[in-house]
Write a protein that holds these residues in place. Structure first.
Motif, short mmCIF file in Angstrom:
data_model
loop_
_atom_site.label_atom_id
_atom_site.label_comp_id
_atom_site.label_asym_id
_atom_site.label_seq_id
_atom_site.Cartn_x
_atom_site.Cartn_y
_atom_site.Cartn_z
N LYS A 232 -19.80 -11.95 21.09
CA LYS A 232 -19.01 -11.33 22.04
C LYS A 232 -19.08 -11.65 23.44
CE LYS A 232 -16.34 -8.57 21.66
NZ LYS A 232 -14.90 -8.61 21.39
N VAL A 233 -20.52 -12.26 23.80
CA VAL A 233 -20.63 -12.91 24.91
C VAL A 233 -19.95 -14.28 25.13
CG1 VAL A 233 -22.59 -13.82 26.43
CG2 VAL A 233 -23.06 -11.48 25.29
N ARG A 234 -20.18 -14.85 24.20
CA ARG A 234 -19.32 -16.27 24.23
C ARG A 234 -18.01 -16.06 24.33
NH1 ARG A 234 -16.38 -18.47 20.11
NH2 ARG A 234 -16.20 -20.76 20.32
N THR A 235 -17.34 -14.98 23.62
CA THR A 235 -15.87 -14.81 23.51
C THR A 235 -15.45 -14.61 24.97
OG1 THR A 235 -15.77 -14.52 21.44
CG2 THR A 235 -13.92 -13.68 22.55
N LEU A 236 -16.18 -13.48 25.70
CA LEU A 236 -15.90 -12.92 26.70
C LEU A 236 -16.03 -13.87 28.03
CD1 LEU A 236 -17.07 -9.40 25.81
CD2 LEU A 236 -14.66 -9.99 26.31
N THR B 296 -19.21 -11.40 31.65
CA THR B 296 -18.66 -11.22 33.11
C THR B 296 -19.50 -11.98 33.89
OG1 THR B 296 -17.69 -9.26 32.66
CG2 THR B 296 -17.77 -10.13 34.86
N TYR B 297 -20.87 -11.96 33.91
CA TYR B 297 -21.93 -12.49 34.74
C TYR B 297 -21.83 -13.93 34.49
CZ TYR B 297 -26.63 -13.92 36.04
OH TYR B 297 -27.60 -14.68 36.80
N PHE B 298 -21.78 -14.60 33.28
CA PHE B 298 -22.03 -15.91 32.92
C PHE B 298 -20.84 -16.51 33.41
CE2 PHE B 298 -24.65 -15.66 28.97
CZ PHE B 298 -26.04 -15.73 29.64
N GLY B 299 -19.56 -15.96 33.17
CA GLY B 299 -18.09 -16.28 33.70
C GLY B 299 -18.01 -16.47 35.17
N LEU B 300 -18.52 -15.56 35.87
CA LEU B 300 -18.40 -15.59 37.27
C LEU B 300 -19.60 -16.50 37.90
CD1 LEU B 300 -18.33 -11.90 38.31
CD2 LEU B 300 -16.41 -13.60 38.14
N ARG B 301 -20.80 -16.84 37.20
CA ARG B 301 -21.73 -17.75 37.43
C ARG B 301 -21.19 -19.45 36.99
NH1 ARG B 301 -26.62 -16.11 38.86
NH2 ARG B 301 -27.04 -18.41 39.34
N ILE C 134 -12.99 -15.85 30.95
CA ILE C 134 -13.06 -15.90 31.94
C ILE C 134 -12.82 -17.63 32.47
CG2 ILE C 134 -14.60 -16.05 34.22
CD1 ILE C 134 -15.79 -13.49 33.32
N GLN C 135 -13.65 -18.19 31.33
CA GLN C 135 -13.38 -19.80 31.80
C GLN C 135 -11.98 -20.25 31.43
OE1 GLN C 135 -14.06 -22.57 28.42
NE2 GLN C 135 -16.12 -23.31 29.67
N LEU C 136 -11.25 -19.68 30.67
CA LEU C 136 -9.85 -19.79 30.49
C LEU C 136 -8.96 -19.73 31.78
CD1 LEU C 136 -7.38 -20.21 28.38
CD2 LEU C 136 -7.24 -17.89 28.36
N CYS C 137 -9.22 -18.63 32.27
CA CYS C 137 -8.46 -18.41 33.54
C CYS C 137 -8.84 -19.43 34.78
CB CYS C 137 -8.81 -16.89 34.45
SG CYS C 137 -8.47 -15.57 32.97
N LEU D 222 -11.93 -6.69 29.93
CA LEU D 222 -13.23 -7.01 30.35
C LEU D 222 -13.60 -5.72 31.50
CD1 LEU D 222 -12.76 -10.74 31.42
CD2 LEU D 222 -14.22 -9.94 29.30
N LEU D 223 -12.83 -5.17 31.88
CA LEU D 223 -13.02 -3.98 32.67
C LEU D 223 -13.45 -2.75 32.06
CD1 LEU D 223 -10.03 -4.55 35.35
CD2 LEU D 223 -12.41 -5.29 35.58
N THR D 224 -13.54 -2.60 30.68
CA THR D 224 -13.67 -1.49 30.06
C THR D 224 -15.10 -1.16 30.31
OG1 THR D 224 -12.50 -2.10 27.85
CG2 THR D 224 -14.19 -0.39 27.85
N PRO D 225 -16.45 -1.57 30.57
CA PRO D 225 -17.61 -0.81 30.71
C PRO D 225 -17.45 -0.37 32.31
CG PRO D 225 -17.80 -3.30 30.81
CD PRO D 225 -16.47 -3.02 30.20
N TYR D 226 -16.65 -0.86 33.04
CA TYR D 226 -16.69 -0.53 34.60
C TYR D 226 -15.73 1.02 34.43
CZ TYR D 226 -18.21 -5.36 35.04
OH TYR D 226 -18.87 -6.38 35.02
#
Length: 369
Positions: free
Chosen positions: A252-256, A358-363, A260-263, A289-293
């Motif tokens: 799931k971490v990889r997929t999520l 999300t953290y990995f994607g933003l970084r 973000i990478q796709l965008c 991706l906003l579900t936990p928030y």
């Protein structure tokens, strides 16, 4: 402050209902009105190249090749290309010689292995799969049938997880297959299943090195170019492995992270004018991706409401009941407690994976297979 928390909590609850319940329900209703799409029959069956990008052990790859070649599709029209990751050990030679072995491009990774595999392929239709799944004998034939429609640029098969039984991941995946089927009937599938999907060779474009989700990037690129991405439920692949919670978390971490990478790498998906399935992409892929928030805001809203309406004594009672339920979940040995514990663990793991992805994607940390 309390009013703001209440508004944010209400909006979060509404968003959760729309994304996880409303969108699938609307797509299902629209699909029922649309009905089953007819599939034209090609004048002559196309040739097929099945491509496996791998860095798995040779015996596992050999078993996968043997399974593919048991297809009921005309064997004279089927070739198998094994693209071994550039960074893997060079011991993946298939002993029978029934598959073409190529080395993936530098610097390594799945995307560059796929690029090398496609260069070596000769089939009219490219079918992509992984090492540890198994095809039903008629899977390739059913998948290829989608390309009788000239508008179809790619098509996904259906991955089944029979070993999951009643496990939550199995239930989730069955609902996901249902949603993809409905999306295909209405317009186009947002993503394909990496274990079994195909596309026209003429539409292939080399993947960028480091790409995480070829099974989302490729169909979305085709959708941006005006092609339709189909879903063929009769084209079945089966994964017999039983994944652990830790493995599912990493997946799931990889997929999520890949979403973000796709965008970032295919920004046209965010443009509602350019992307014909923009709304589906937002509701099916991005807003999840906003579900936990949203859950965090809902929890804060509930606590605020309780604090404003209950006395300290009643708050203590509520806290005591909640603590007792949690203790029962984690210490209980009966079936209900185990199922409850499994559900809570799965939910926590899923939301933690979203946060980490999300953290990995933003970084911009894309270093995953």
């Amino acid at each position: 402050m309390i009013g703001l928390v209440r508004v944010l909590g209400c909006l979060s609850a509404a968003a959760l209902v729309i994304v996880w319940l409303g969108y699938p329900l609307v797509m299902h209703v629209l699909a029922r009105f649309r009905g089953e799409r007819g599939r034209a029959v090609a004048a002559s069956p196309p040739s097929v190249s099945v491509i496996i990008a791998t860095r798995d052990p040779a015996d596992a790859v050999a078993a996968r090749v043997a399974d593919i070649l048991e297809t009921s599709y005309d064997s004279a029209l089927v070739e198998v290309v094994v693209a071994v990751d550039h960074t893997a050990a060079a011991d993946h030679v298939h002993p029978s010689g029934r598959a073409r072995i190529v080395e993936g491009d530098a610097p390594g990774g799945k995307a560059t292995a796929l690029n090398a595999g496609v260069r070596a392929a000769t089939g009219d239709i490219l079918v992509f799969t992984d090492t540890f799944q198994r095809f039903e004998p008629d899977a390739i034939g059913h998948l290829v049938s989608a390309f009788g429609d000239a508008q179809v640029g790619a098509a996904s098969g259906a991955l089944h997880l029979p070993s999951s039984g009643a496990r939550l991941i199995g239930i989730y995946w069955r609902l996901e297959r249902s949603l993809r089927r409905d999306e295909a009937r209405v317009s186009s599938v947002i993503g394909v299943t990496g274990a079994i999907y195909g596309m026209r060779r003429t539409l292939w474009q080399p993947l960028p090195a480091g790409l995480i989700l070829d099974d989302v990037y490729t169909p979305m690129r085709l959708a941006l170019d005006g092609h339709r991405v189909d879903f063929v439920e009769a084209a079945r692949a089966e994964d017999r492995r039983i994944t652990t919670a830790a493995q599912e978390y990493r997946r799931k971490v990889r997929t999520l992270t890949g979403n973000i990478q796709l965008c970032a790498w295919l920004p046209g998906v965010l443009n509602p004018i350019r992307n014909p399935v923009w709304l589906q992409f937002m509701l099916h892929k991005l807003l999840r991706l906003l579900t936990p928030y949203w859950l965090l805001l809902i929890g804060l809203w509930i606590l605020t409401e309780l604090a404003g309406q209950l006395s300290r004594a009643w708050l203590a009672v509520v806290a005591g009941i909640a603590a007792a339920i949690l203790l029962w979940l984690w210490r209980g040995s009966d079936g209900l407690a185990r199922r409850g514990r499994s559900f809570v663990s799965w939910m926590i793991g899923l939301q933690a994976a979203v946060l980490r992805g999300t953290y990995f994607g933003l970084r911009r940390r894309w270093e995953v297979w």
